[in-house]
Design an enzyme around this catalytic site. Sequence first.
Site, PDB file in Angstrom:
ATOM      1  CG  HIS A 157      -4.986   3.463  -0.318  1.00 44.19           C
ATOM      2  ND1 HIS A 157      -4.743   3.019   0.907  1.00 44.19           N
ATOM      3  CD2 HIS A 157      -5.787   4.581  -0.460  1.00 44.19           C
ATOM      4  CE1 HIS A 157      -5.544   3.695   1.715  1.00 44.19           C
ATOM      5  NE2 HIS A 157      -6.212   4.532   0.703  1.00 44.19           N
TER       6      HIS A 157
ATOM      7  CG  ASP B 116      -1.860   0.952   1.150  1.00 43.53           C
ATOM      8  OD1 ASP B 116      -1.737   2.071   0.695  1.00 43.53           O
ATOM      9  OD2 ASP B 116      -3.189   0.724   1.615  1.00 43.53           O
TER      10      ASP B 116
END
Length: 458
Positions: A381, A350
Amino acid sequence: MPPWGAALVLLLAALALLGLLAPRLRRPGSRAVGDGTLPGTRGQDDDQFGNGREPLPGGCRLICKPSALAQCLLRALRRSAALEPGPRSWLCGPHLQTLCHFVLPVGPGPELAREYLQLADDGLVALDWVVGPCARGRRVTNAGSLPPVLLVIPNAWGRLTRNVLGLCLLALERGYYPVIFHRRGHHGCPLVNPRLQPFGDPSDLKEAVTYIRFRHPAAPLFVVSEGSGSALLLSYLGECGSSSYVTGAACISPVLRCREWFEAGLPWPYERGFLLHQKIALSRYATALEDTVDTSKLFRSRSLREFEETLFCHTKSFPISWDTYWDHNDPLRDVDEAAVPVLCICSADDPVCGPPDHFLPTELFHSNPYFFLLLSRCGGHCGFLRQEPLPAWSHEVILEYFRALTEFFRTEERMKGLSRHRASFLGGRRRWGTLQKREVSPSSSLEEIFSWKRSYTR
């Protein structure tokens, strides 16, 4: 798409294609994926991720406290076709997954029916009910019962992304009744008074849930949050506890350590992009906000922290400190009171939240039986994209998780019903045996038996 959006797309796409994002946007302590080890977890498998970590297809891990519900969820995930590795997509990099999610145009999307809900302080929030289309036919999720309501909470910046709309369409196809919650001043919801919703204040969400329960009193309620919007959901579950009316919840790429996240800052393209989006969204209310905040300082903010602090801490009427603000808005402040199963789907690559050992409070998942962490090697993300036309695999997993929860609770209720019936049956046999013994006992007199019958029949 507005001109600033097109410029942002070109900027980020150019950086991604030139390969500049990978080395420059990595947070300190993160590692590239390629050796089969989750970034941020090398050398920490035995202490942080060792206990309660179950391997799953596709290189995912389920991190949780052992329980009957955890075993049920583990069985459901091992059967899930969404986690099976498929053909490698060109959208395999974390930044491309993230940018496609946030930046690309939404497209036609579902048909929405909007309702405005007036709150106790005369403010407004919006509820977008998804009413169509349902191309491949609607499936029944709970046979013989009302369709469950799926409440979707977008990110805290108010941008309605492709994945949120994709989740709503898939849920509608699977027999859910999706509704999207929009905060004050977000996504076309008018700001009728100069009060915005703080990062982790669930008061407006409480009123929205109360209204949804009024409209659908007998339908199960499931909730999904995206990215930074998870702070609102977790705050609501912690404050309401067992009175939340929620059957199950899921968070996609949640920001769990929010204060540290604001203070550390994001990689500069994401920081500037999110900050620009918020400034443009609030610029239409600049005149209305002049009486409460210093708008000139607000729109000169150079970071998300400075923007948040100016908007909610340095107010003209009731200024507070940064510490006090997070005492009231930390999403994990009442997490021990949460009484609803929560599945958090996170990616080890992420680029917005950072590496797992920095942004994931793993002790929460090891100690709290209501919280489950599904950690994947890749996905960016809020991305988790697959080859078109397949939806994001996180959407499939969430709906399978809700189905597993429904079956688990139904089985538990059935077992409790059988236990109560068995206890009642055995109790009746014991009472009948006692009566027979009293009737044949030589020490029992007719007066005692009569008195017992008389008091029993009153």
